[in-house]
Motif scaffolding. Structure first.
Motif, PDB file in Angstrom:
ATOM      1  N   HIS A 175       0.863  -1.194  -0.185  1.00  0.00           N
ATOM      2  CA  HIS A 175      -0.175  -0.047  -0.101  1.00  0.00           C
ATOM      3  C   HIS A 175       0.591   1.405  -0.037  1.00  0.00           C
ATOM      4  CE1 HIS A 175       0.719  -1.056   4.160  1.00  0.00           C
ATOM      5  NE2 HIS A 175       0.477   0.266   4.564  1.00  0.00           N
ATOM      6  N   GLN A 176       2.122   1.021  -0.032  1.00  0.00           N
ATOM      7  CA  GLN A 176       3.039   2.170   0.161  1.00  0.00           C
ATOM      8  C   GLN A 176       3.776   2.323  -1.253  1.00  0.00           C
ATOM      9  OE1 GLN A 176       5.613   1.893   3.639  1.00  0.00           O
ATOM     10  NE2 GLN A 176       3.761   2.310   4.732  1.00  0.00           N
ATOM     11  N   ILE A 177       3.478   1.356  -2.080  1.00  0.00           N
ATOM     12  CA  ILE A 177       4.046   1.665  -3.626  1.00  0.00           C
ATOM     13  C   ILE A 177       3.423   2.424  -4.302  1.00  0.00           C
ATOM     14  CG2 ILE A 177       4.711   0.262  -5.555  1.00  0.00           C
ATOM     15  CD1 ILE A 177       5.019  -2.188  -3.590  1.00  0.00           C
ATOM     16  N   THR A 178       4.248   3.490  -5.019  1.00  0.00           N
ATOM     17  CA  THR A 178       3.385   4.338  -5.766  1.00  0.00           C
ATOM     18  C   THR A 178       3.212   3.649  -7.170  1.00  0.00           C
ATOM     19  OG1 THR A 178       5.718   4.967  -7.035  1.00  0.00           O
ATOM     20  CG2 THR A 178       5.032   6.315  -4.908  1.00  0.00           C
ATOM     21  N   GLU A 179       2.141   4.438  -7.713  1.00  0.00           N
ATOM     22  CA  GLU A 179       1.782   3.772  -9.128  1.00  0.00           C
ATOM     23  C   GLU A 179       2.963   3.617 -10.133  1.00  0.00           C
ATOM     24  OE1 GLU A 179      -1.850   4.819 -11.400  1.00  0.00           O
ATOM     25  OE2 GLU A 179      -2.457   5.879  -9.158  1.00  0.00           O
ATOM     26  N   ARG A 180       3.691   4.813  -9.985  1.00  0.00           N
ATOM     27  CA  ARG A 180       4.900   5.042 -10.966  1.00  0.00           C
ATOM     28  C   ARG A 180       5.803   4.122 -10.858  1.00  0.00           C
ATOM     29  NH1 ARG A 180       7.379   9.875 -13.368  1.00  0.00           N
ATOM     30  NH2 ARG A 180       9.727   9.544 -13.134  1.00  0.00           N
ATOM     31  N   GLU A 181       6.267   3.613  -9.603  1.00  0.00           N
ATOM     32  CA  GLU A 181       7.219   2.567  -9.223  1.00  0.00           C
ATOM     33  C   GLU A 181       6.495   1.161  -9.714  1.00  0.00           C
ATOM     34  OE1 GLU A 181      10.216   2.825  -8.992  1.00  0.00           O
ATOM     35  OE2 GLU A 181      11.037   1.084  -7.493  1.00  0.00           O
ATOM     36  N   TRP A 182       5.255   0.940  -9.402  1.00  0.00           N
ATOM     37  CA  TRP A 182       4.719  -0.300  -9.761  1.00  0.00           C
ATOM     38  C   TRP A 182       4.965  -0.500 -11.433  1.00  0.00           C
ATOM     39  CZ3 TRP A 182       2.320  -4.397  -7.609  1.00  0.00           C
ATOM     40  CH2 TRP A 182       1.218  -5.089  -8.376  1.00  0.00           C
ATOM     41  N   ASP A 183       4.541   0.667 -12.139  1.00  0.00           N
ATOM     42  CA  ASP A 183       4.582   0.430 -13.437  1.00  0.00           C
ATOM     43  C   ASP A 183       5.860   0.404 -14.024  1.00  0.00           C
ATOM     44  OD1 ASP A 183       1.946   0.996 -13.635  1.00  0.00           O
ATOM     45  OD2 ASP A 183       2.041   2.793 -14.319  1.00  0.00           O
ATOM     46  N   ARG A 184       7.064   1.118 -13.509  1.00  0.00           N
ATOM     47  CA  ARG A 184       8.265   0.777 -13.857  1.00  0.00           C
ATOM     48  C   ARG A 184       8.969  -0.585 -13.686  1.00  0.00           C
ATOM     49  NH1 ARG A 184      13.941   1.641 -11.783  1.00  0.00           N
ATOM     50  NH2 ARG A 184      13.338   1.411  -9.638  1.00  0.00           N
ATOM     51  N   VAL A 185       8.526  -1.094 -12.693  1.00  0.00           N
ATOM     52  CA  VAL A 185       8.934  -2.801 -12.229  1.00  0.00           C
ATOM     53  C   VAL A 185       8.245  -3.395 -13.172  1.00  0.00           C
ATOM     54  CG1 VAL A 185       8.786  -4.419 -10.485  1.00  0.00           C
ATOM     55  CG2 VAL A 185       9.616  -2.147  -9.748  1.00  0.00           C
ATOM     56  N   MET A 186       6.786  -3.319 -13.241  1.00  0.00           N
ATOM     57  CA  MET A 186       6.106  -4.441 -14.155  1.00  0.00           C
ATOM     58  C   MET A 186       6.767  -4.054 -15.435  1.00  0.00           C
ATOM     59  SD  MET A 186       4.121  -6.349 -12.410  1.00  0.00           S
ATOM     60  CE  MET A 186       2.792  -6.846 -13.169  1.00  0.00           C
ATOM     61  N   THR A 187       7.043  -2.895 -16.082  1.00  0.00           N
ATOM     62  CA  THR A 187       7.101  -2.703 -17.453  1.00  0.00           C
ATOM     63  C   THR A 187       8.565  -3.565 -17.876  1.00  0.00           C
ATOM     64  OG1 THR A 187       6.186  -0.516 -17.539  1.00  0.00           O
ATOM     65  CG2 THR A 187       7.707  -0.986 -19.248  1.00  0.00           C
ATOM     66  N   VAL A 188       9.538  -3.448 -17.005  1.00  0.00           N
ATOM     67  CA  VAL A 188      10.993  -3.874 -17.263  1.00  0.00           C
ATOM     68  C   VAL A 188      10.639  -5.475 -17.001  1.00  0.00           C
ATOM     69  CG1 VAL A 188      13.200  -4.124 -16.654  1.00  0.00           C
ATOM     70  CG2 VAL A 188      12.332  -1.992 -16.620  1.00  0.00           C
ATOM     71  N   ASN A 189      10.269  -5.796 -15.849  1.00  0.00           N
ATOM     72  CA  ASN A 189      10.408  -7.296 -15.744  1.00  0.00           C
ATOM     73  C   ASN A 189       9.171  -8.152 -16.306  1.00  0.00           C
ATOM     74  OD1 ASN A 189      11.902  -6.064 -13.817  1.00  0.00           O
ATOM     75  ND2 ASN A 189      11.194  -6.884 -11.826  1.00  0.00           N
ATOM     76  N   ALA A 190       8.144  -7.643 -16.446  1.00  0.00           N
ATOM     77  CA  ALA A 190       7.108  -8.475 -17.133  1.00  0.00           C
ATOM     78  C   ALA A 190       6.887  -8.493 -18.588  1.00  0.00           C
ATOM     79  CB  ALA A 190       5.656  -8.299 -16.575  1.00  0.00           C
ATOM     80  N   LYS A 191       6.691  -7.084 -18.990  1.00  0.00           N
ATOM     81  CA  LYS A 191       6.818  -6.535 -20.362  1.00  0.00           C
ATOM     82  C   LYS A 191       8.101  -6.870 -20.883  1.00  0.00           C
ATOM     83  CE  LYS A 191       6.111  -2.858 -23.790  1.00  0.00           C
ATOM     84  NZ  LYS A 191       5.906  -1.532 -23.949  1.00  0.00           N
ATOM     85  N   GLY A 192       9.107  -6.448 -20.618  1.00  0.00           N
ATOM     86  CA  GLY A 192      10.470  -6.636 -20.948  1.00  0.00           C
ATOM     87  C   GLY A 192      10.918  -8.489 -21.451  1.00  0.00           C
ATOM     88  N   THR A 193      10.550  -8.931 -20.446  1.00  0.00           N
ATOM     89  CA  THR A 193      10.928 -10.588 -20.592  1.00  0.00           C
ATOM     90  C   THR A 193       9.862 -10.919 -21.819  1.00  0.00           C
ATOM     91  OG1 THR A 193      11.376 -10.546 -18.456  1.00  0.00           O
ATOM     92  CG2 THR A 193      10.736 -12.782 -19.415  1.00  0.00           C
ATOM     93  N   TRP A 194       8.585 -10.496 -21.801  1.00  0.00           N
ATOM     94  CA  TRP A 194       7.584 -10.937 -22.735  1.00  0.00           C
ATOM     95  C   TRP A 194       8.339 -10.466 -24.180  1.00  0.00           C
ATOM     96  CZ3 TRP A 194       4.378  -6.901 -25.258  1.00  0.00           C
ATOM     97  CH2 TRP A 194       3.595  -7.264 -26.575  1.00  0.00           C
TER      98      TRP A 194
END
Ligand SMILES: NC(=O)c1ccc[n+]([C@@H]2O[C@H](COP(=O)([O-])OP(=O)(O)OC[C@H]3O[C@@H](n4cnc5c(N)ncnc54)[C@H](O)[C@@H]3O)[C@@H](O)[C@H]2O)c1
Length: 254
Positions: A100-119
């Protein structure tokens, strides 16, 4: 030499686990494309010093054109691609905070590299592996997806996506004899892990906890992960696909 003359891309090869993988694969006869958004020349230098073959590529795995260019460079340098280890991720520098303390921006950054990048890497390398009528994709997820870690919800979710993606990709690429598997390493002593806790006291707490909760009570070193990745990359695992190999010293907290 179980990778003799195999052309292997390792993303996130500038240091940490990616460097460790690259050095070992080269020792096993592989021709390595050491790819990262950071400089991989030290990794290539160490490979060359040991008598191996390697080329450096600058890549941003969130950018499809950049990922395609990485694959093209591998083909131009070594005539094709036999495997990729999708190891690049946002891991170093993550802040230990609950979901609940993670910002939307940080969430998107991590998901973009780790999930989308791997895809994107799976998507770009697929036609190259298909040209060879086979090959192996190894995606680096994380044992955190099994642990219920109270911190790093974005990171954990992104690695859960990597695991799920692996199973979907395996279903499609099997037609061409290509395999796709994942690895879930436990807390491993890389520079990124050492820096994660922020202060020495928190680091010690994490370190002690990780050792206590394992069946094998010692710290996990990068070299502990290499054998599993090598196995999945090589023809030794030729009929294995869509699977996850968990390497964490037998963690007992899940
Ligand atoms: N060390 C551990 O305890 C541990 C445990 C489980 C899983 N993992 C996973 O193993 C992998 C390596 O971990 P590490 O400890 O060596 O961490 P690390 O942070 O040192 O390695 C990640 C690498 O990815 C690169 N990278 C980041 N964004 C990129 C981008 N957009 N394009 C290309 N490269 C990019 C970084 O420059 C870095 O070299 C990561 O996927 C990590 O999530 C690590």
């Amino acid at each position: 030499m179980i990778l003799k003359d195999k052309v292997v891309i390792v993303t996130g090869a500038a240091g940490g686990l990616g460097r460790e993988f690259s050095l070992r694969f080269a020792k096993e006869g592989g021709k390595i494309i050491a790819a990262d958004i950071a400089d991989t020349s030290e990794t290539a230098r160490l490979i060359h010093e040991a008598g191996g073959e390697a080329a450096c590529v600058k890549v941003d795995i969130t950018d499809f054109a950049s990922v395609e260019s990485m694959c093209k460079t591998a083909e131009d340098a070594y005539g094709g691609i036999d495997g990729i280890v999708n190891n690049a991720a946002i891991y170093a520098g993550l802040t230990m905070e609950p979901f609940h303390q993670i910002t939307e921006r940080e969430w998107d950054r991590v998901m973009t590299v780790n999930a989308k990048g791997t895809w994107l890497c799976c998507k770009a390398v697929y036609p190259y592996l298909a040209k060879r009528d086979g090959g192996s994709i190894v995606n680096i997820a994380s044992a955190s997806i099994l642990e219920g870690n109270p911190f790093f919800a974005h990171y954990t979710a992104s690695k859960g996506a990597v695991w799920a993606l692996t199973r979907s990709v395996a279903r499609v690429v099997g037609e061409q004899g290509i395999r796709c598997n994942s690895i879930t390493p436990g807390y491993t002593m890389t520079d990124a892990s050492r820096g994660l806790a922020g202060d020495p006291e928190s680091f010690q707490k994490n370190y002690d906890y990780s050792i206590q909760t394992r069946s094998i009570h010692r710290a996990m070193e990068p070299n502990d992960v290499v054998g599993g990745v090598l196995f999945l990359l090589s023809d030794e695992s030729v009929f294995m696909t869509g699977q996850n190999l968990n390497i964490d010293g037998g963690c007992i907290n899940y």
